[in-house]
Design a protein around this motif. Structure first.
Motif, PDB file in Angstrom:
ATOM      1  N   ILE A  78       0.904  -1.186   0.068  1.00 52.39           N
ATOM      2  CA  ILE A  78      -0.073   0.054  -0.004  1.00 52.39           C
ATOM      3  C   ILE A  78       0.975   1.251   0.005  1.00 52.39           C
ATOM      4  O   ILE A  78       1.812   1.360   0.922  1.00 52.39           O
ATOM      5  N   LEU A  79       0.791   2.010  -0.927  1.00 60.13           N
ATOM      6  CA  LEU A  79       1.660   3.237  -1.125  1.00 60.13           C
ATOM      7  C   LEU A  79       0.666   4.441  -1.047  1.00 60.13           C
ATOM      8  O   LEU A  79      -0.227   4.670  -1.641  1.00 60.13           O
ATOM      9  N   ASP A  80       1.091   5.392  -0.030  1.00 62.30           N
ATOM     10  CA  ASP A  80       0.390   6.379   0.244  1.00 62.30           C
ATOM     11  C   ASP A  80       0.973   7.645  -0.558  1.00 62.30           C
ATOM     12  O   ASP A  80       2.117   8.073  -0.087  1.00 62.30           O
ATOM     13  N   PHE A  81       0.263   8.188  -1.190  1.00 64.24           N
ATOM     14  CA  PHE A  81       0.657   9.447  -2.123  1.00 64.24           C
ATOM     15  C   PHE A  81       0.192  10.735  -1.474  1.00 64.24           C
ATOM     16  O   PHE A  81       0.246  11.735  -2.189  1.00 64.24           O
ATOM     17  N   THR A  82       0.024  10.748  -0.301  1.00 65.40           N
ATOM     18  CA  THR A  82      -0.444  12.049   0.475  1.00 65.40           C
ATOM     19  C   THR A  82       0.601  12.850   0.325  1.00 65.40           C
ATOM     20  O   THR A  82       1.822  12.670   0.416  1.00 65.40           O
ATOM     21  N   GLY A  83       0.332  14.128  -0.238  1.00 68.64           N
ATOM     22  CA  GLY A  83       1.457  15.318  -0.549  1.00 68.64           C
ATOM     23  C   GLY A  83       2.310  15.071  -1.615  1.00 68.64           C
ATOM     24  O   GLY A  83       3.343  15.988  -2.018  1.00 68.64           O
ATOM     25  N   GLY A 121      -0.100 -11.309  -5.755  1.00 72.19           N
ATOM     26  CA  GLY A 121      -0.049 -10.074  -4.884  1.00 72.19           C
ATOM     27  C   GLY A 121      -0.977  -9.080  -5.179  1.00 72.19           C
ATOM     28  O   GLY A 121      -1.996  -9.265  -6.216  1.00 72.19           O
ATOM     29  N   ARG A 122      -0.635  -7.821  -4.531  1.00 68.70           N
ATOM     30  CA  ARG A 122      -1.655  -6.789  -4.749  1.00 68.70           C
ATOM     31  C   ARG A 122      -0.782  -5.602  -4.421  1.00 68.70           C
ATOM     32  O   ARG A 122      -0.040  -5.548  -3.464  1.00 68.70           O
ATOM     33  N   LEU A 123      -1.243  -4.317  -5.396  1.00 71.51           N
ATOM     34  CA  LEU A 123      -0.574  -3.087  -5.313  1.00 71.51           C
ATOM     35  C   LEU A 123      -1.616  -2.053  -5.141  1.00 71.51           C
ATOM     36  O   LEU A 123      -2.415  -2.145  -5.758  1.00 71.51           O
ATOM     37  N   VAL A 124      -1.550  -1.260  -4.058  1.00 71.68           N
ATOM     38  CA  VAL A 124      -2.754  -0.252  -3.729  1.00 71.68           C
ATOM     39  C   VAL A 124      -2.089   0.992  -3.617  1.00 71.68           C
ATOM     40  O   VAL A 124      -1.238   1.259  -2.970  1.00 71.68           O
ATOM     41  N   LEU A 125      -2.558   2.084  -4.467  1.00 69.37           N
ATOM     42  CA  LEU A 125      -2.225   3.337  -4.448  1.00 69.37           C
ATOM     43  C   LEU A 125      -3.348   4.255  -3.540  1.00 69.37           C
ATOM     44  O   LEU A 125      -4.271   4.162  -4.125  1.00 69.37           O
ATOM     45  N   CYS A 126      -3.023   5.044  -2.366  1.00 67.28           N
ATOM     46  CA  CYS A 126      -3.986   5.721  -1.866  1.00 67.28           C
ATOM     47  C   CYS A 126      -3.505   7.100  -2.053  1.00 67.28           C
ATOM     48  O   CYS A 126      -2.524   7.419  -2.052  1.00 67.28           O
ATOM     49  N   GLU A 127      -4.728   7.748  -1.614  1.00 68.15           N
ATOM     50  CA  GLU A 127      -4.463   9.516  -1.727  1.00 68.15           C
ATOM     51  C   GLU A 127      -3.812   9.805  -2.987  1.00 68.15           C
ATOM     52  O   GLU A 127      -3.145  10.995  -2.835  1.00 68.15           O
ATOM     53  N   VAL A 128      -4.276   9.370  -4.131  1.00 70.28           N
ATOM     54  CA  VAL A 128      -3.486   9.750  -5.466  1.00 70.28           C
ATOM     55  C   VAL A 128      -4.491  11.088  -5.676  1.00 70.28           C
ATOM     56  O   VAL A 128      -5.744  10.971  -5.877  1.00 70.28           O
ATOM     57  N   ASN A 129      -3.787  12.176  -6.104  1.00 72.19           N
ATOM     58  CA  ASN A 129      -4.504  13.375  -6.832  1.00 72.19           C
ATOM     59  C   ASN A 129      -4.822  13.228  -7.950  1.00 72.19           C
ATOM     60  O   ASN A 129      -4.575  12.293  -8.675  1.00 72.19           O
ATOM     61  N   ALA A 130      -5.851  14.187  -8.559  1.00 75.71           N
ATOM     62  CA  ALA A 130      -6.287  13.934  -9.562  1.00 75.71           C
ATOM     63  C   ALA A 130      -5.422  14.057 -10.832  1.00 75.71           C
ATOM     64  O   ALA A 130      -5.527  13.284 -11.829  1.00 75.71           O
ATOM     65  N   ALA A 131      -4.353  15.012 -10.714  1.00 75.84           N
ATOM     66  CA  ALA A 131      -3.376  14.880 -11.886  1.00 75.84           C
ATOM     67  C   ALA A 131      -2.465  13.593 -11.918  1.00 75.84           C
ATOM     68  O   ALA A 131      -2.235  13.161 -13.003  1.00 75.84           O
ATOM     69  N   ILE A 132      -2.145  13.032 -10.745  1.00 67.16           N
ATOM     70  CA  ILE A 132      -1.582  11.890 -11.124  1.00 67.16           C
ATOM     71  C   ILE A 132      -2.349  10.623 -11.361  1.00 67.16           C
ATOM     72  O   ILE A 132      -1.887   9.966 -12.226  1.00 67.16           O
ATOM     73  N   ALA A 133      -3.551  10.825 -11.056  1.00 63.65           N
ATOM     74  CA  ALA A 133      -4.450   9.872 -11.477  1.00 63.65           C
ATOM     75  C   ALA A 133      -4.437   9.920 -12.941  1.00 63.65           C
ATOM     76  O   ALA A 133      -4.800   8.669 -13.656  1.00 63.65           O
ATOM     77  N   ALA A 134      -4.659  10.915 -13.631  1.00 60.58           N
ATOM     78  CA  ALA A 134      -4.669  11.018 -14.923  1.00 60.58           C
ATOM     79  C   ALA A 134      -3.584  10.523 -15.634  1.00 60.58           C
ATOM     80  O   ALA A 134      -3.790   9.893 -16.465  1.00 60.58           O
ATOM     81  N   VAL A 135      -2.431  10.797 -14.979  1.00 63.23           N
ATOM     82  CA  VAL A 135      -1.122  10.324 -15.473  1.00 63.23           C
ATOM     83  C   VAL A 135      -1.180   8.839 -15.617  1.00 63.23           C
ATOM     84  O   VAL A 135      -0.813   8.121 -16.323  1.00 63.23           O
ATOM     85  N   LEU A 136      -1.460   8.236 -14.554  1.00 64.71           N
ATOM     86  CA  LEU A 136      -1.589   6.726 -14.216  1.00 64.71           C
ATOM     87  C   LEU A 136      -2.525   5.980 -15.408  1.00 64.71           C
ATOM     88  O   LEU A 136      -2.324   5.015 -15.780  1.00 64.71           O
ATOM     89  N   ARG A 137      -3.649   6.589 -15.386  1.00 62.79           N
ATOM     90  CA  ARG A 137      -4.750   6.070 -16.100  1.00 62.79           C
ATOM     91  C   ARG A 137      -4.131   6.055 -17.727  1.00 62.79           C
ATOM     92  O   ARG A 137      -4.411   5.138 -18.562  1.00 62.79           O
ATOM     93  N   THR A 138      -3.183   7.046 -18.058  1.00 61.69           N
ATOM     94  CA  THR A 138      -2.522   6.982 -19.429  1.00 61.69           C
ATOM     95  C   THR A 138      -1.677   5.881 -19.761  1.00 61.69           C
ATOM     96  O   THR A 138      -1.656   5.310 -20.323  1.00 61.69           O
TER      97      THR A 138
END
Length: 65
Positions: free
Chosen positions: A19-24, A48-65
């Protein structure tokens, strides 16, 4: 940071759960994106599983791409 994450992973093929916390976090470099992809592939390979938490909208857009 990526080197520390990979060093902490089990080398024996056991499933990983991260679980990776992207707060800040405001931006992610292309190098870090590559490392996140490798982590996801490693998680997939070990059922296994990789979870990204607290991802802001800008990073989420990049990850979707």
């Amino acid at each position: 940071m990526a080197d520390q994450l990979f060093a902490a992973l089990p080398a024996d093929g056991r499933p990983i759960a991260l679980i990776l916390d992207f707060t800040g976090v405001d931006m992610v470099s292309s190098s870090m994106l590559g490392k996140l992809i490798l982590l996801q592939r490693r998680a997939d390979a070990t059922a296994g599983r990789l979870v990204l938490c607290e991802v802001n909208a800008a990073i989420a857009a990049v990850l979707r791409t």
